[in-house]
Design an enzyme around this catalytic site. Structure first.
Site, short mmCIF file in Angstrom:
data_model
loop_
_atom_site.label_atom_id
_atom_site.label_comp_id
_atom_site.label_asym_id
_atom_site.label_seq_id
_atom_site.Cartn_x
_atom_site.Cartn_y
_atom_site.Cartn_z
CG HIS A 155 0.79 8.58 -9.55
ND1 HIS A 155 -0.53 8.88 -9.37
CD2 HIS A 155 1.13 9.10 -10.76
CE1 HIS A 155 -0.99 9.54 -10.43
NE2 HIS A 155 0.01 9.70 -11.29
CB SER A 276 15.83 3.38 19.04
OG SER A 276 15.22 2.36 19.81
CE LYS A 282 14.54 3.03 13.82
NZ LYS A 282 13.36 2.67 14.58
CD GLU A 289 9.95 10.40 12.89
OE1 GLU A 289 9.07 9.58 13.19
OE2 GLU A 289 11.14 10.27 13.21
#
Ligand code: ARG
Length: 460
Positions: A155, A276, A282, A289
């Protein structure tokens, strides 16, 4: 003029010509198409259906076409609709009337069924090879992190202690199943549809066993109608690839989480992450992804194929021309994702300190604390209740189980002793889990050995 123009009194409308044509994408089947035609021509000659000399001319002509396509010296035409008719037209242009005998006893329906099967038959082993390379990276990472304790989650809550090696071997087992699924698919598609003709075979006495053998299949398909209308092998492959992508996607998701500041369990190599354009701080896990994103694409390809085939009456229908782009796209996508994912994993740095810090919080040794009492004779349910009260106490004081004093422990149960601290140490918690399949070093070493055996068997 179309190869099939005889029956028509008008030219095909240009809209229809473009709409109908598949050469834009089935051109990639040229090698398989030529191989199929060579086998067919040889068989026609051998069986005495055409003269041996003509068969020889056809084979030679096809070989020159193959060489010219590979040297990029051939222009395909939309007018010739697909790869099958393009090659046949090229052949006749080159060798004259003998070329017109090639299509004796076959149809584009068995031809396209053959070409796609041959294509899939070649691609599956290369996909398997890529999965096995990923397995090797997993094994390497696991071997380096047999004692790297990390929290295991259920969970998305810290649950029980495990190791990075154990976590890696979980994925190794998923990819192992992917390999066996691909092997199953390969074994089932090992039947040659050539000679099935349009749907009802032919009257020539073609030798389907000979062409099957020549083309590397174990046997011909058993029913000519099924041969030309079956795309199960493509659907099976796309199902297997969807499951494989699902595994890569779950793994990607974890890597993305692990890269976040909230976790910081791993650090991606600079060469495998991106920046970025606006936020200078970043470092993004774009590769993971994109793999996660491309999973949707492969699922879409599977759905395309299932939907195209749904409710198609026997035998061939032009709808089936729509199978190819989805099939190719799924194969290309998987072949694109696997190597870059493996390289990203190979180069990522594991941060064991952050993992063990996370493992130290969140009471992941609570089950072990209950097990401690159980081993002292208490029924598990009672032990569970007692540990629940201890966790409750910790929540109030800001402690963890191992920072409680012995007095705190004893206030709740007299069964606690000095040895409880050792029982609660994360290393102990992991190493006690020696059960087959568990996270203890020796258990994970067995898992690694099994995967190594599996990959070694396939490297031969
Ligand atoms: N281009 C077609 C396909 O991909 C080849 C088979 C065409 N057969 C036919 N009867 N029109 O399915």
């Amino acid at each position: 003029m179309k190869l099939w123009a005889g029956r028509f009194q008008k030219e095909t409308d240009t809209l229809v010509n473009d709409f109908n044509s598949s050469i834009g994408f089935d051109v990639r089947l040229y090698r398989q198409d030529i191989a199929g035609s060579i086998a067919h021509a040889r068989m026609l000659g051998e069986a005495g259906i055409i003269e041996a000399g003509e068969a020889e001319k056809i084979v030679e002509g096809l070989k020159t076409i193959l060489a010219d396509i590979e040297a990029d010296r051939v222009e395909f035409s939309l007018d010739n609709e697909d790869i099958h008719m393009n090659i046949e037209a090229l052949l006749t242009a080159r060798i004259g009337d003998s070329g017109k005998r090639l299509h004796t006893g076959r149809s584009r329906n068995d031809q396209v069924a053959l070409d796609t099967r041959l294509y899939v038959k070649e691609e599956i082993p290369s996909i398997i090879g890529l999965v096995l390379e990923l397995e090797q990276v997993l094994v390497k990472k696991a071997k380096a992190h047999l004692d790297t304790v990390m929290p295991g989650y259920t969970h998305m809550q810290r649950a029980q202690p495990t190791t990075f090696a154990h976590h890696m071997m979980a994925y190794a087992n998923m990819f192992k199943r992917d390999v066996t699924r691909l092997e199953d698919c390969l074994a089932r598609l090992d039947e040659c549809p050539l000679g099935a003709g349009a749907l009802a075979a032919s009257t020539y006495g073609v030798d389907r066993f000979m062409t099957a053998r020549e083309l590397g299949f174990s046997k011909p398909t058993d029913n000519s109608m099924d041969s030309v209308s079956d795309r199960d092998y493509a659907i099976e492959l796309l199902s297997a690839l969807s499951i494989l992508m699902m595994h890569l996607s779950r793994f990607s998701e974890e890597i993305i989480l692990w890269c976040s500041w909230e976790f910081k369990f791993v650090d991606l190599d600079d060469a495998y992450s991106t920046g970025s354009s606006i936020m200078p701080q970043k470092k993004n896990p774009d590769v993971a992804e994109l793999v996660r994103g491309k999973t949707g694409r492969v699922y879409g390809d599977l759905l395309t194929l299932l939907t195209v085939m749904k409710a198609l009456p026997l035998a061939y229908n032009k709808d089936m021309q729509e199978d190819k782009e989805a099939l190719f796209d799924a194969i290309d996508t998987v072949e694109l994702c696997l190597p870059v994912f493996a390289a990203m994993l190979d180069t990522l740095t594991v941060l064991p300190k952050n993992m063990s810090r996370a493992a130290a919080g969140g009471f992941i040794n609570a089950t072990d604390c209950a097990d401690y009492l159980t081993k002292k004779g208490l029924p598990f349910r009672e032990a569970y209740m007692i540990v629940g009260r201890l966790v409750n106490l910790c929540a109030k004081t800001g402690d963890t189980l191992d920072t409680l004093t012995l007095k705190d422990f004893r206030a709740i149960s007299g069964l606690f002793d000095e040895d409880v601290y050792d029982a609660l140490a994360l290393k102990t918690c992991v190493n006690q889990r020696k059960v087959y399949g568990g996270p203890a070093r020796e258990a994970v070493e067995r898992q690694i050995a099994l995967i190594e055996e599996f990959t070694a068997q396939r490297a031969q």
